[in-house]
Design a protein around this motif. Structure first.
Motif, PDB file in Angstrom:
ATOM      1  N   GLU A  92       0.830  -1.198   0.000  1.00 19.44           N
ATOM      2  CA  GLU A  92       0.000   0.000   0.000  1.00 19.44           C
ATOM      3  C   GLU A  92       0.869   1.254   0.000  1.00 19.44           C
ATOM      4  OE1 GLU A  92      -4.058  -1.634   2.152  1.00 19.44           O
ATOM      5  OE2 GLU A  92      -2.556  -0.608   3.397  1.00 19.44           O
ATOM      6  N   PHE A  93       0.253   2.374  -0.419  1.00 23.85           N
ATOM      7  CA  PHE A  93       1.025   3.599  -0.610  1.00 23.85           C
ATOM      8  C   PHE A  93       0.300   4.800  -0.026  1.00 23.85           C
ATOM      9  CE2 PHE A  93      -1.884   3.608  -4.206  1.00 23.85           C
ATOM     10  CZ  PHE A  93      -2.278   4.948  -4.273  1.00 23.85           C
ATOM     11  N   VAL A  94       1.070   5.849   0.179  1.00 16.29           N
ATOM     12  CA  VAL A  94       0.544   7.189   0.394  1.00 16.29           C
ATOM     13  C   VAL A  94       1.313   8.102  -0.540  1.00 16.29           C
ATOM     14  CG1 VAL A  94       2.098   7.616   2.362  1.00 16.29           C
ATOM     15  CG2 VAL A  94       0.050   9.001   2.080  1.00 16.29           C
ATOM     16  N   GLU A  95       0.593   9.022  -1.200  1.00 18.18           N
ATOM     17  CA  GLU A  95       1.204   9.827  -2.255  1.00 18.18           C
ATOM     18  C   GLU A  95       0.950  11.310  -1.998  1.00 18.18           C
ATOM     19  OE1 GLU A  95       1.494   8.677  -6.703  1.00 18.18           O
ATOM     20  OE2 GLU A  95      -0.324   9.904  -6.498  1.00 18.18           O
ATOM     21  N   PHE A  96       2.030  12.070  -1.995  1.00 20.84           N
ATOM     22  CA  PHE A  96       1.986  13.504  -1.720  1.00 20.84           C
ATOM     23  C   PHE A  96       2.253  14.274  -3.009  1.00 20.84           C
ATOM     24  CE2 PHE A  96       3.391  11.296   2.057  1.00 20.84           C
ATOM     25  CZ  PHE A  96       2.695  11.902   3.089  1.00 20.84           C
ATOM     26  N   THR A  97       1.558  15.387  -3.172  1.00 24.50           N
ATOM     27  CA  THR A  97       1.825  16.301  -4.278  1.00 24.50           C
ATOM     28  C   THR A  97       2.603  17.492  -3.736  1.00 24.50           C
ATOM     29  OG1 THR A  97      -0.202  15.659  -5.422  1.00 24.50           O
ATOM     30  CG2 THR A  97       0.797  17.756  -6.052  1.00 24.50           C
ATOM     31  N   LEU A  98       3.772  17.730  -4.299  1.00 24.15           N
ATOM     32  CA  LEU A  98       4.643  18.776  -3.772  1.00 24.15           C
ATOM     33  C   LEU A  98       4.012  20.151  -3.955  1.00 24.15           C
ATOM     34  CD1 LEU A  98       8.133  17.599  -5.084  1.00 24.15           C
ATOM     35  CD2 LEU A  98       7.279  17.479  -2.732  1.00 24.15           C
ATOM     36  N   PRO A  99       3.896  20.931  -2.889  1.00 22.22           N
ATOM     37  CA  PRO A  99       3.366  22.287  -3.024  1.00 22.22           C
ATOM     38  C   PRO A  99       4.415  23.282  -3.506  1.00 22.22           C
ATOM     39  CG  PRO A  99       3.783  21.805  -0.726  1.00 22.22           C
ATOM     40  CD  PRO A  99       4.109  20.552  -1.483  1.00 22.22           C
ATOM     41  N   ARG A 100       5.689  22.917  -3.359  1.00 24.32           N
ATOM     42  CA  ARG A 100       6.797  23.765  -3.796  1.00 24.32           C
ATOM     43  C   ARG A 100       7.893  22.871  -4.358  1.00 24.32           C
ATOM     44  NH1 ARG A 100       7.329  27.374   1.769  1.00 24.32           N
ATOM     45  NH2 ARG A 100       5.242  28.322   1.681  1.00 24.32           N
ATOM     46  N   ALA A 101       8.797  23.456  -5.110  1.00 23.57           N
ATOM     47  CA  ALA A 101       9.921  22.698  -5.636  1.00 23.57           C
ATOM     48  C   ALA A 101      10.741  22.123  -4.485  1.00 23.57           C
ATOM     49  CB  ALA A 101      10.791  23.588  -6.513  1.00 23.57           C
ATOM     50  N   ALA A 102      11.241  20.895  -4.670  1.00 26.64           N
ATOM     51  CA  ALA A 102      11.981  20.228  -3.603  1.00 26.64           C
ATOM     52  C   ALA A 102      12.978  19.242  -4.195  1.00 26.64           C
ATOM     53  CB  ALA A 102      11.029  19.509  -2.655  1.00 26.64           C
ATOM     54  N   ASN A 103      14.073  19.068  -3.488  1.00 28.26           N
ATOM     55  CA  ASN A 103      15.038  18.026  -3.842  1.00 28.26           C
ATOM     56  C   ASN A 103      15.396  17.152  -2.644  1.00 28.26           C
ATOM     57  OD1 ASN A 103      16.613  19.750  -2.333  1.00 28.26           O
ATOM     58  ND2 ASN A 103      18.041  20.270  -3.987  1.00 28.26           N
ATOM     59  N   ALA A 104      14.652  17.306  -1.557  1.00 26.36           N
ATOM     60  CA  ALA A 104      14.926  16.531  -0.353  1.00 26.36           C
ATOM     61  C   ALA A 104      13.634  16.349   0.431  1.00 26.36           C
ATOM     62  CB  ALA A 104      15.962  17.237   0.512  1.00 26.36           C
ATOM     63  N   ILE A 105      13.536  15.226   1.116  1.00 25.54           N
ATOM     64  CA  ILE A 105      12.342  14.941   1.915  1.00 25.54           C
ATOM     65  C   ILE A 105      12.749  14.388   3.284  1.00 25.54           C
ATOM     66  CG2 ILE A 105      10.822  14.537  -0.050  1.00 25.54           C
ATOM     67  CD1 ILE A 105      11.167  11.496   0.476  1.00 25.54           C
ATOM     68  N   THR A 106      11.856  14.595   4.239  1.00 25.69           N
ATOM     69  CA  THR A 106      11.933  13.941   5.547  1.00 25.69           C
ATOM     70  C   THR A 106      10.632  13.187   5.752  1.00 25.69           C
ATOM     71  OG1 THR A 106      13.358  15.674   6.469  1.00 25.69           O
ATOM     72  CG2 THR A 106      12.157  14.286   8.029  1.00 25.69           C
ATOM     73  N   VAL A 107      10.734  11.914   6.100  1.00 22.47           N
ATOM     74  CA  VAL A 107       9.561  11.075   6.340  1.00 22.47           C
ATOM     75  C   VAL A 107       9.504  10.754   7.829  1.00 22.47           C
ATOM     76  CG1 VAL A 107       8.410   8.890   5.833  1.00 22.47           C
ATOM     77  CG2 VAL A 107       9.722  10.068   4.042  1.00 22.47           C
ATOM     78  N   ARG A 108       8.384  11.089   8.475  1.00 24.03           N
ATOM     79  CA  ARG A 108       8.158  10.689   9.868  1.00 24.03           C
ATOM     80  C   ARG A 108       7.268   9.453   9.845  1.00 24.03           C
ATOM     81  NH1 ARG A 108       5.032  12.257  14.950  1.00 24.03           N
ATOM     82  NH2 ARG A 108       6.600  11.917  16.568  1.00 24.03           N
ATOM     83  N   TYR A 109       7.723   8.385  10.494  1.00 28.68           N
ATOM     84  CA  TYR A 109       7.103   7.077  10.322  1.00 28.68           C
ATOM     85  C   TYR A 109       7.196   6.278  11.621  1.00 28.68           C
ATOM     86  CZ  TYR A 109      11.851   5.330  10.401  1.00 28.68           C
ATOM     87  OH  TYR A 109      13.131   5.029  10.812  1.00 28.68           O
ATOM     88  N   SER A 110       6.476   5.162  11.644  1.00 26.99           N
ATOM     89  CA  SER A 110       6.614   4.172  12.701  1.00 26.99           C
ATOM     90  C   SER A 110       6.487   2.790  12.087  1.00 26.99           C
ATOM     91  CB  SER A 110       5.542   4.355  13.778  1.00 26.99           C
ATOM     92  OG  SER A 110       5.649   3.361  14.779  1.00 26.99           O
ATOM     93  N   ILE A 111       7.395   1.891  12.474  1.00 24.81           N
ATOM     94  CA  ILE A 111       7.270   0.478  12.116  1.00 24.81           C
ATOM     95  C   ILE A 111       7.323  -0.337  13.404  1.00 24.81           C
ATOM     96  CG2 ILE A 111       8.213   0.758   9.795  1.00 24.81           C
ATOM     97  CD1 ILE A 111      10.856  -0.414  10.808  1.00 24.81           C
ATOM     98  N   PRO A 112       6.858  -1.578  13.379  1.00 25.53           N
ATOM     99  CA  PRO A 112       6.774  -2.352  14.624  1.00 25.53           C
ATOM    100  C   PRO A 112       8.131  -2.597  15.271  1.00 25.53           C
ATOM    101  CG  PRO A 112       5.433  -3.342  12.893  1.00 25.53           C
ATOM    102  CD  PRO A 112       6.265  -2.293  12.230  1.00 25.53           C
TER     103      PRO A 112
END
Length: 655
Positions: A92-112
């Motif tokens: 499964e996925f989650v998909e974001f549309t960039l509101p501004r130009a970007a070349n880097a991301i930070t993902v906040r997540y949790s796994i078991p």
């Protein structure tokens, strides 16, 4: 009998426009961005100015499952920004549309966690129109359990069976038959975050898809950023010339120390170029400037190392960190650190360990543009020391505090810092034994401290907390706090809370079995009787009360909270009252406007003596207090109901 209020998906669903049980999210507008999970206009002028843009997963396109909103501690939604997130099963996925130009991301997540604790790793696919990458996520720095100071073992028995616990309303060691405690007991600190340079710039409107591969993966949010080129310093003393390995394979500490010594001798700066530099102990700094190529490019990373014997300060481990000399040795001066990341390896909380990103005493110094992650405390200063400026840093995923001015810190400033996912107070001043004086916390953003407070002031003289944004404290604390606690020196001179915004604050206090205010003042070891003024604050969507003034029960007849002045406040949404007074003393109110109040405007219990003359806590109405919340209850009407039903308010809106 009191019932613990639960902000469940079922209760909040009708209010927030989501269903009461988790289900796949609809194709909501996924271009929107937020601050503290709100429309940015509601927090304008408050908090840190940051380079990245925040997008909440629950607003993005997904075929996963939205969890929350829920504010019940020990749950995944409660520790998520905005109290909601998206859980992805493999594929499964989650998909974001960039509101501004970007070349880097930070993902906040949790796994078991691993079944026996200690964490696992799992892949997360990151795909765009042009890029296909894999992040290796980890839960090795997440998942604490049990009672303070916590454990990594999900099957551990109670660490303190002689402590009273809410779960059984008892002291387990003194209870027959012994209560059965569900394991894992009090799981917490679920989230971590990871950064990724994408290798090219993506335009506004392009999509970034995150896909779980092997385990259920909860995505809280995505921060996207356009990172500039690495900084080059051709005149600085380059640590590579002294043998530092930029691949991270060999210990770079000796080379770094040689470069520092040479730079001091030649009166030059030290330059840390792009790379990963392995450092597994403290780098002691004094009268030196150290700059990196930018915190996305220069990473100082280390393992936590067990010591053969405890150090004189009680530490059982050491690890990566930049430390001024101790105050007992005279401290350090003229230290300037900027433009690099510090990545630690702290996976358990041991309060005696000095395994902080920045430590010691640093007078006339600056800490600017660092990214600090996975240390015990991001910055812990042990004074006396003066004139330190902590500006424009990112402090995330700490086992304990984000920053603490501890003991005799004076004339110092913490400004424009972003702090997320701390395991204790995010920003604190603790005037233990020697008072702090003339310090300011200004225009910082704090999100999701999992324990204790967003900003906490423990004693001190002439302290200012101004222009900050604090959101989503989880338990046993709240957004803003002043307390005579932990052996702190008294409050003297003035204490100012001005122009701050709190969001979804006011947590359930386990020991008292009541809810706290978004701002709360606590007289535990002495009275609070300094010149305390709270002005211009906005308290949005408070879980319980907006304001709480409280003395601990054993000292309620000894200590009071006197003369606090509240002016020009906006309170939009409380689950219970605007004000809860559980102490002796008095406060005045002018131009305090409130709407969407869930219970009586004032819960005034005073010292719980309930004399015929009225409450022992006096309220003065200085006028302009709109919303009808105060008028019927002045000057000292008794309206004591500590545990009224919680009424979730509608989402905050423009005033």
């Amino acid at each position: 009998m009191s019932v613990r209020p639960r902000w469940s998906a079922l209760v909040l669903g009708a209010v927030l426009g989501v269903t009461g049980t988790a289900q796949p999210a609809s194709a909501a507008p996924d271009h929107q961005f937020t601050r503290a999970a709100l429309d940015p206009s509601l927090t304008a002028g408050r908090g840190a100015s940051v380079a990245f843009v925040e997008q909440e997963a629950e607003h993005a396109r997904t075929n996963g499952t939205v969890i929350g909103p829920d504010r019940t501690a020990y749950t995944l939604p409660a520790e998520a920004s905005g109290r909601s997130a998206v859980t992805l099963d493999p594929g499964e996925f989650v998909e974001f549309t960039l509101p501004r130009a970007a070349n880097a991301i930070t993902v906040r997540y949790s796994i078991p966690d691993a079944p026996a604790g200690g964490g696992i790793t799992a892949p997360l696919a990151v795909t765009t129109r042009h890029v296909s990458r894999t992040m290796t996520l980890t839960s090795q720095y997440s998942w604490l359990y049990n009672q303070y100071q916590f454990t990594n073992d999900p099957q551990a028995d109670l660490l303190h069976p002689d402590w009273w616990i809410t779960e059984c309303q008892c002291v387990p060691a003194a209870t027959t038959p012994a209560p059965v405690i569900t394991k894992p007991f009090r799981p917490m600190h679920f989230y971590d975050e990871q950064r990724l340079l994408l290798g090219r710039t993506h335009r506004a409107g392009e999509r970034i898809r995150l896909t779980a591969r092997s385990v259920p993966t909860t995505i809280d949010l995505l921060d996207s950023e356009l990172v500039g080129a690495p900084k080059v310093d051709l005149t600085g003393v380059n640590v590579l010339l002294f043998g530092a390995d930029p691949t991270g394979r060999r210990d770079a500490a000796p080379a770094m120390e040689k470069a520092i010594a040479y730079a001091k001798k030649t009166h030059r700066r030290v330059y840390l170029p792009p790379g990963v530099f392995q450092v597994n102990r403290h780098i002691v700094v004094d009268d030196v400037t150290i700059g990196g190529a930018g915190n996305w490019y220069t990473i100082v990373k280390g393992r936590q190392v067990a010591l053969d014997a405890p150090a004189p300060d009680g530490s059982r481990h050491t690890g990566v960190g930049f430390y001024g000399r101790s105050a007992a040795e005279g401290g350090s001066r003229n230290v300037h650190l900027s433009g690099f990341a510090i990545q630690g390896d702290v996976r358990e909380r041991i309060d005696t360990d000095q395994v902080n990103g920045i430590g010691g005493a640093m007078t006339d110094s600056t800490i600017d543009g660092l990214h600090i992650q996975h240390t015990k405390v991001g910055l812990w200063f042990d004074g006396p020391m003066s004139n330190v400026k902590v500006i424009g840093n990112i402090i995330v995923d700490q086992i304990a505090d984000g920053l603490n001015f501890h003991t005799g810190v004076t004339n110092s400033l913490v400004r424009n810092n972003f702090v997320r996912n701390t395991g204790d107070d995010a920003l604190a001043m603790w005037a233990e034994k020697t008072t702090n004086s003339a310090n300011t916390f200004y225009r910082n953003t704090v999100q999701t401290p999992t324990l204790a407070n967003g900003i906490a002031i423990y004693g001190g003289n002439d302290i200012t907390v101004s222009g900050n944004l604090v959101a989503d404290p989880v338990r046993e604390g709240s957004a803003l706090h002043a307390g005579t606690r932990f052996g702190a020196e008294p409050f003297t001179g003035h204490l100012r809370f001005t122009g701050n915004t709190t969001v979804r604050a006011g947590t359930y206090e386990l020991n008292w079995n009541i809810g706290l205010g978004a701002i709360w003042m606590f007289a535990l070891e002495r009275s609070i009787d300094a010149d305390v003024q709270v002005s211009g604050d906005h308290y949005l969507d408070s879980t319980y009360n907006a304001i709480m003034l409280v003395a601990d029960w054993p000292v309620k007849d000894l200590y009071s909270i006197d003369g606090v002045r509240f002016t020009d406040l906006r309170i939009d949404g409380t689950g219970t009252s605007v004000l809860s007074a559980r102490a002796g003393g008095a406060a005045s109110f002018a131009n305090v406007d409130a709407r969407n109040v869930g219970a009586v405007g004032v819960n005034n219990c005073g010292r719980f003596g309930f004399p015929a003359s009225g409450s022992e806590f006096g309220l003065t109405d200085l006028g302009g207090n709109d919303g009808g919340w105060l008028g019927p209850y002045v000057p000292n009407v008794i309206t004591c109901n500590d545990r009224p039903p919680v009424t979730p308010p509608p989402p905050p809106s423009r005033w």
